[in-house]
Design a protein around this motif. Structure first.
Motif, PDB file in Angstrom:
ATOM      1  N   LYS A  95       0.831  -1.203   0.000  1.00  0.00           N
ATOM      2  CA  LYS A  95       0.000   0.000   0.000  1.00  0.00           C
ATOM      3  C   LYS A  95       0.875   1.266   0.000  1.00  0.00           C
ATOM      4  N   LEU A 107      -6.724 -11.696   4.128  1.00  0.00           N
ATOM      5  CA  LEU A 107      -7.987 -11.052   3.763  1.00  0.00           C
ATOM      6  C   LEU A 107      -8.224  -9.785   4.606  1.00  0.00           C
ATOM      7  N   SER A 142      -5.611  -6.931   4.144  1.00  0.00           N
ATOM      8  CA  SER A 142      -5.749  -6.122   2.937  1.00  0.00           C
ATOM      9  C   SER A 142      -6.869  -5.091   3.104  1.00  0.00           C
ATOM     10  N   MET A 143      -7.801  -5.356   4.029  1.00  0.00           N
ATOM     11  CA  MET A 143      -8.766  -4.303   4.355  1.00  0.00           C
ATOM     12  C   MET A 143      -8.151  -3.294   5.314  1.00  0.00           C
ATOM     13  N   GLN A 198      -5.975  -0.424   4.188  1.00  0.00           N
ATOM     14  CA  GLN A 198      -6.634   0.649   3.442  1.00  0.00           C
ATOM     15  C   GLN A 198      -7.446   1.566   4.349  1.00  0.00           C
ATOM     16  N   ALA A 199      -7.407   1.288   5.664  1.00  0.00           N
ATOM     17  CA  ALA A 199      -8.189   2.094   6.601  1.00  0.00           C
ATOM     18  C   ALA A 199      -7.296   3.158   7.234  1.00  0.00           C
ATOM     19  N   ARG A 200      -7.952   4.153   7.844  1.00  0.00           N
ATOM     20  CA  ARG A 200      -7.204   5.223   8.498  1.00  0.00           C
ATOM     21  C   ARG A 200      -6.481   4.679   9.739  1.00  0.00           C
ATOM     22  N   THR A 201      -7.158   3.777  10.439  1.00  0.00           N
ATOM     23  CA  THR A 201      -6.607   3.274  11.702  1.00  0.00           C
ATOM     24  C   THR A 201      -5.878   1.947  11.502  1.00  0.00           C
ATOM     25  N   LEU A 232      -6.147  -1.603  13.671  1.00  0.00           N
ATOM     26  CA  LEU A 232      -7.328  -2.330  13.249  1.00  0.00           C
ATOM     27  C   LEU A 232      -7.108  -3.831  13.083  1.00  0.00           C
ATOM     28  N   LEU A 235      -9.675  -6.819  14.303  1.00  0.00           N
ATOM     29  CA  LEU A 235     -10.499  -7.544  13.342  1.00  0.00           C
ATOM     30  C   LEU A 235     -10.158  -9.024  13.345  1.00  0.00           C
ATOM     31  N   LEU A 236      -8.873  -9.310  13.474  1.00  0.00           N
ATOM     32  CA  LEU A 236      -8.393 -10.672  13.232  1.00  0.00           C
ATOM     33  C   LEU A 236      -8.678 -11.628  14.383  1.00  0.00           C
ATOM     34  N   THR A 238     -13.934  -7.892  -3.976  1.00  0.00           N
ATOM     35  CA  THR A 238     -14.577  -6.650  -3.557  1.00  0.00           C
ATOM     36  C   THR A 238     -13.670  -5.813  -2.665  1.00  0.00           C
ATOM     37  N   ILE A 239     -12.667  -6.443  -2.046  1.00  0.00           N
ATOM     38  CA  ILE A 239     -11.776  -5.668  -1.180  1.00  0.00           C
ATOM     39  C   ILE A 239     -10.845  -4.798  -2.005  1.00  0.00           C
ATOM     40  N   ALA A 297     -15.822  -5.221  16.731  1.00  0.00           N
ATOM     41  CA  ALA A 297     -14.764  -4.942  15.753  1.00  0.00           C
ATOM     42  C   ALA A 297     -15.362  -4.394  14.460  1.00  0.00           C
ATOM     43  N   GLY A 333     -13.004   3.326  11.188  1.00  0.00           N
ATOM     44  CA  GLY A 333     -11.637   3.520  10.708  1.00  0.00           C
ATOM     45  C   GLY A 333     -11.537   3.813   9.225  1.00  0.00           C
ATOM     46  N   ARG A 384     -18.314  -1.364   1.659  1.00  0.00           N
ATOM     47  CA  ARG A 384     -17.793  -2.609   1.092  1.00  0.00           C
ATOM     48  C   ARG A 384     -17.092  -3.441   2.165  1.00  0.00           C
ATOM     49  N   PHE A 385     -16.161  -2.792   2.896  1.00  0.00           N
ATOM     50  CA  PHE A 385     -15.389  -3.525   3.900  1.00  0.00           C
ATOM     51  C   PHE A 385     -16.296  -4.044   5.000  1.00  0.00           C
ATOM     52  N   TYR A 409     -16.731  -7.885   6.222  1.00  0.00           N
ATOM     53  CA  TYR A 409     -16.462  -8.332   7.592  1.00  0.00           C
ATOM     54  C   TYR A 409     -17.714  -8.922   8.236  1.00  0.00           C
TER      55      TYR A 409
END
Lengths: 227, 235
Positions: free
Chosen positions: A82, A153, A156-157, A160-163, A167, A171-172, A223-224, B126, B133, B142-143, B147
């Motif tokens: 990125k 997966l 890769s999201m 692309q996020a601000r945080t 994050l 998420l994981l 879509t990501i 989350a 975020g 989309r994201f 999720y």
């Protein structure tokens, strides 16, 4: 047939690129290893482990340190694409989007396994000599596969996020927990020498987890990366 | 921008249904022989769990619909489902804990059902952080949809967990085999279904409210963007 070959070549090219970049910088693996070793040390002191306890907890320590250090690798692996605008380059390349996913996931899996090759012997010296057995390696193979599929997966999201850096673990880990629990249970089953029918349910959970998330990844990865 | 008339009526019906359910639980259903008054938590505990799961199911279905159609409306449905699901799952977990203290003699135990429900709650928290975020609205939708689909795996796992593993959590819906089950008298069943129906009304009512909020938030965003355009044009 031809498309299959092109797909395979694209995946291979991506993995090769990542391996070459890693060979020259050693950024990902060194960070993962040092962090994993630190986590192992922290566990030792935080839990005040006696030799007996240490042997019993070793599979938990192995998987927690691996899971934590893995997020460093994932963030780095997707982050560098990125940051340096490589992701746009990859997207412009005339290859299937899924090839990008499989290439990145495969490279991440390789990094993880390389880490394991060093980590397991170290852990077997520090914690429990029984860690070096075929069953534990098998669990490591299956568990890390699920980890990198979901991890690639989500990373890769996240990049692309601000945080972004914050994050990924958030998420994981909750999504990862079934695989993590199954891996810990299965490998400690091997360590304790339990009979096969007590270990196999956890191995089945792991395989099903891997398959479910591989299938989901096939559906949603396109879509990501859409721009 | 007025509250639709249908929603006002639904508000009233929901309030009535809830009052009836409370009355059924406290005055109609008999005291349970072993557990006593604390068993009454159970009626709201299960109903909250049902509503929470319903929210997550709606979120997963509408997320898939969003990814297929790319209509932002479905994203509004998705957030609404997740937010309501989160609140009711929290009610479910807390009320379960209140029931567990006198029954199991502890506020919390790492039983599979309790663990899977907590993980599910964490996943949807989350989801909220992921939305916060990502700035670009199209990408956020989309994201979030992706999720919500990944995280949905936790919902069936939570539902079947007590049937697959050894659990001390009672099985309420369907036969539990050798698992602990609950024996109901007919009056208890009436209170149970009354509470389920009342919570379903609450779900629909809240969902409608939340959708309206989503629409209004979108309008505000659009107006702000237009305002900024006008302001930028004057400079």
């Amino acid at each position: 047939m031809n498309r299959g070959r092109a797909f395979g070549r694209a995946v291979f090219a991506l993995v090769w690129k990542d391996l070459l970049a890693e060979l020259r910088s050693l950024e990902v693996i060194s960070a993962m290893l040092v962090f994993a070793l630190t986590v192992i040390l922290v566990f030792n002191f935080a839990l005040e482990l006696t030799p007996r306890l240490r042997a019993e907890l070793s599979s938990g320590v192995l998987w927690v340190s691996l899971a934590f250090s893995g997020t460093l690798g994932l963030n780095r692996s997707l982050g560098q694409e990125k940051d340096r605008g490589c992701l746009d380059g990859l997207l412009l390349a005339p290859v299937d989007r899924l090839a990008i996913f499989f290439g990145k996931a495969l490279a991440n899996w390789l990094f993880m396994l390389l880490c394991l090759v060093i980590l397991l012997p170290v852990l077997s010296v520090l914690y429990d000599p029984r860690l070096l057995q075929a069953g534990v390696w098998g669990v490591a193979l299956l568990g890390s596969l699920g980890y990198v599929v979901v991890g690639t997966l989500l990373a890769s999201m996240a990049v692309q996020a601000r945080t972004r850096d914050v994050l990924l673990p958030i998420l994981l880990f909750p999504v990862l927990l079934p695989a993590l629990v199954a891996s810990v249970k299965a490998s400690s089953g091997f360590l304790l020498g339990l009979p096969g029918n007590e270990i196999s349910p956890w191995l089945i959970v792991l395989i099903v987890y891997d398959l479910i998330f591989l299938a989901l990844a096939l559906f949603v990865f396109d879509t990501i990366l859409e721009e | 921008m007025r509250k639709p008339f249908g929603l006002k009526i639904l508000d009233g019906v929901t309030l009535l249904a809830f009052a009836v359910a409370v009355a059924l639980v406290f005055f109609y259903a008999p005291l349970e022989a072993q557990m006593g008054a604390v068993q009454k938590v159970f009626y709201f505990h299960v109903a909250a769990g049902w509503t929470g799961m319903l929210g997550f199911v709606v979120a997963a279905v509408t997320s898939a619909l969003y990814l297929i159609t790319r209509n932002p409306r479905w994203d509004g449905f998705s957030v609404s489902g997740v937010e309501i699901g989160l609140v009711f799952m929290l009610i479910n977990i807390v009320s379960g804990s209140i029931w567990a203290y006198p029954t199991w003699n502890t506020w919390w135990t790492w039983d599979v059902r309790l663990t899977t429900a907590t993980i599910m709650e964490l996943i949807y928290l989350a989801y909220g952080l992921l939305r916060q975020g990502v700035d670009d609205p199209e990408r956020r939708r989309r994201f979030a949809a992706v999720y919500a689909l990944l995280g949905f795996v936790s919902v069936p796992i939570t539902f079947v967990s007590i049937r697959l593993f050894n659990s001390i959590h009672p099985v309420v819906i369907g036969a539990g085999g050798e698992m602990p089950t609950m024996a109901f008298t007919p009056a208890m069943q009436v209170a149970f279904f009354g509470s389920l129906i009342a919570f379903s009304f609450i779900f629909v009512d809240l969902f409608w409210h939340r959708l309206l909020l989503a629409n209004w938030a979108e309008r505000v965003d659009a107006l702000k963007a237009r305002f900024e355009d006008v302001e930028g044009g004057m400079k």
